[in-house]
Design an enzyme around this catalytic site. Structure first.
Site, mmCIF file in Angstrom:
data_model
loop_
_atom_site.group_PDB
_atom_site.id
_atom_site.type_symbol
_atom_site.label_atom_id
_atom_site.label_comp_id
_atom_site.label_asym_id
_atom_site.label_seq_id
_atom_site.Cartn_x
_atom_site.Cartn_y
_atom_site.Cartn_z
ATOM 1 N N ASN A 10 0.944 -1.138 -0.168
ATOM 2 C CA ASN A 10 0.051 -0.226 0.026
ATOM 3 C C ASN A 10 1.002 1.384 -0.030
ATOM 4 O O ASN A 10 1.741 1.531 0.981
ATOM 5 C CB ASN A 10 -1.071 0.029 1.290
ATOM 6 N N HIS A 13 1.034 6.242 1.923
ATOM 7 C CA HIS A 13 1.931 6.993 2.811
ATOM 8 C C HIS A 13 2.904 7.581 2.165
ATOM 9 O O HIS A 13 3.829 8.633 2.452
ATOM 10 C CB HIS A 13 2.249 6.365 4.083
ATOM 11 N N HIS A 46 -5.379 3.736 -2.023
ATOM 12 C CA HIS A 46 -6.678 3.970 -1.336
ATOM 13 C C HIS A 46 -6.887 5.536 -1.638
ATOM 14 O O HIS A 46 -6.607 6.454 -1.195
ATOM 15 C CB HIS A 46 -6.743 3.873 0.255
ATOM 16 N N ARG A 48 -9.153 8.003 -1.059
ATOM 17 C CA ARG A 48 -10.254 8.557 0.109
ATOM 18 C C ARG A 48 -11.069 9.737 -0.583
ATOM 19 O O ARG A 48 -10.714 10.588 -1.383
ATOM 20 C CB ARG A 48 -9.535 8.947 1.309
ATOM 21 N N ARG A 52 -6.731 12.943 1.325
ATOM 22 C CA ARG A 52 -5.653 13.233 1.870
ATOM 23 C C ARG A 52 -4.454 12.495 1.447
ATOM 24 O O ARG A 52 -3.360 13.275 1.798
ATOM 25 C CB ARG A 52 -6.158 12.926 3.255
ATOM 26 N N GLU A 73 -8.461 0.594 -3.190
ATOM 27 C CA GLU A 73 -9.286 0.656 -1.930
ATOM 28 C C GLU A 73 -10.215 1.784 -2.004
ATOM 29 O O GLU A 73 -9.845 2.938 -2.443
ATOM 30 C CB GLU A 73 -8.563 0.663 -0.638
ATOM 31 N N THR A 104 -8.498 3.693 7.985
ATOM 32 C CA THR A 104 -9.596 2.755 8.046
ATOM 33 C C THR A 104 -9.870 2.111 9.508
ATOM 34 O O THR A 104 -9.133 1.438 9.955
ATOM 35 C CB THR A 104 -9.573 1.640 7.035
ATOM 36 N N GLU A 154 -11.099 -9.436 2.383
ATOM 37 C CA GLU A 154 -9.785 -9.036 3.075
ATOM 38 C C GLU A 154 -10.189 -8.907 4.710
ATOM 39 O O GLU A 154 -11.051 -8.334 4.980
ATOM 40 C CB GLU A 154 -9.080 -7.718 2.615
ATOM 41 N N HIS A 193 -4.132 -4.626 7.600
ATOM 42 C CA HIS A 193 -4.160 -3.591 8.476
ATOM 43 C C HIS A 193 -3.231 -3.743 9.666
ATOM 44 O O HIS A 193 -3.573 -4.661 10.328
ATOM 45 C CB HIS A 193 -5.621 -3.070 8.828
HETATM 46 N N1 PXP Z 1 -5.954 -3.065 3.949
HETATM 47 C C1 PXP Z 1 -6.807 -2.084 3.908
HETATM 48 C C2 PXP Z 1 -8.439 -2.395 3.537
HETATM 49 C C3 PXP Z 1 -6.892 -0.790 4.423
HETATM 50 O O1 PXP Z 1 -7.744 0.101 4.322
HETATM 51 C C4 PXP Z 1 -5.453 -0.285 4.683
HETATM 52 C C5 PXP Z 1 -5.031 0.974 4.919
HETATM 53 O O2 PXP Z 1 -5.252 1.773 4.112
HETATM 54 C C6 PXP Z 1 -4.359 -1.445 4.532
HETATM 55 C C7 PXP Z 1 -4.669 -2.935 4.135
HETATM 56 C C8 PXP Z 1 -2.833 -1.329 4.996
HETATM 57 O O3 PXP Z 1 -3.061 -0.943 6.374
HETATM 58 P P1 PXP Z 1 -1.589 -0.620 6.978
HETATM 59 O O4 PXP Z 1 -1.072 0.849 6.372
HETATM 60 O O5 PXP Z 1 -1.850 -0.310 8.529
HETATM 61 O O6 PXP Z 1 -0.476 -1.443 6.657
#
Ligand code: PXP
Length: 242
Positions: A10, A13, A46, A48, A52, A73, A104, A154, A193
């Protein structure tokens, strides 16, 4: 049997750092090239509602640029469905979204939002997109997935990641039971997550899991070792899973 667990990275960030100053850097496309070369299977992002981190233009640019699978996402809103139908990622993961949340918080409630989620799943499936539902490791939620028609779920691992001691162990057992039950219904089971370089070992050992989606801990690790090394280290954890 060997676990062929895949890694979805992901990249939100990386965009968070860019959006903090509205600079052109760090370039998420450059990061994707390095992450893919390091061996990741999927790029997750993602979009959003408050934009952001990932921007609309990023979604289109990433779609053109990446060589592996794209996992978008998004919330199950009309606006996001229209974007997904235009971009056609391989996968869409439907997530709940609250504007004020830091990230999330918890899974989708597909029992109470059954009709809406079923309708969005149908619309996206008709556009040749595989739909994944981000849900809690809860048997009552999983029971409704076949009727909704999503091929994947997921499982939310955030509660497990934040818990300690006996509560962590109990939540782990819930994730194991949910994975077994979902797999027995023929659903592809992913998880994500809050996974990091400490807790991913335990989750990766669950044999029914197919893909882990990991972001924050990897981008944080990349500050010290670079994104290539951060990706390789996480892939190593997945490969070592029994
Ligand atoms: N899976 C989903 C559905 C999420 O919403 C997120 C965060 O955007 C992640 C995985 C990744 O989570 P993390 O950044 O805590 O590894």
């Amino acid at each position: 049997m060997a676990n062929t667990l895949e890694l979805g990275v992901n990249i939100d960030h990386i965009a968070t750092i860019r959006q903090a100053r509205f600079t052109p850097y760090p370039d998420i496309l450059e990061a994707i090239t390095i992450i893919e070369d390091a061996g990741a299977d999927t790029i997750t992002l993602h979009l959003r509602e408050d934009r952001r981190h990932i921007q609309d233009a990023d979604v289109y640019a990433v779609r053109k640029h990446l060589r592996r699978r794209m996992n978008l996402e998004m919330a199950a809103t009309d606006e996001m469905v229209a974007i997904a139908r235009d971009v056609v990622p391989e996968d869409v993961c439907l997530v709940p979204e609250k504007r004020e949340e830091l990230t999330t918080e918890g899974g989708l409630d597909i029992v109470n939002q059954f009709e809406r989620i079923q309708q969005v799943t149908q619309t996206l499936s008709d556009a040749n997109i595989n739909v994944s539902l981000f849900i809690e490791p809860d048997i009552e939620q999983i029971k409704r997935v076949p009727e909704i028609g999503a091929p994947k779920i997921e499982l939310h691992t955030g509660t497990y990641a934040n818990a300690t001691g006996e509560a962590k162990h109990a939540e782990f057992k819930r994730i194991v039971a949910a994975s077994e039950f979902a797999a027995s219904l023929g659903i592809q089971v992913n998880a994500g997550h809050g996974l990091d370089y400490e807790n991913t070992h335990e989750i990766a050992a669950i044999p029914q899991l197919k893909e882990l989606n990991i972001g924050h801990s990897m981008i944080a690790r990349a500050i010290f070792v670079g994104i290539e090394q951060a990706t390789k280290e996480m892939l190593d954890i997945l490969k070592k899973a029994p």
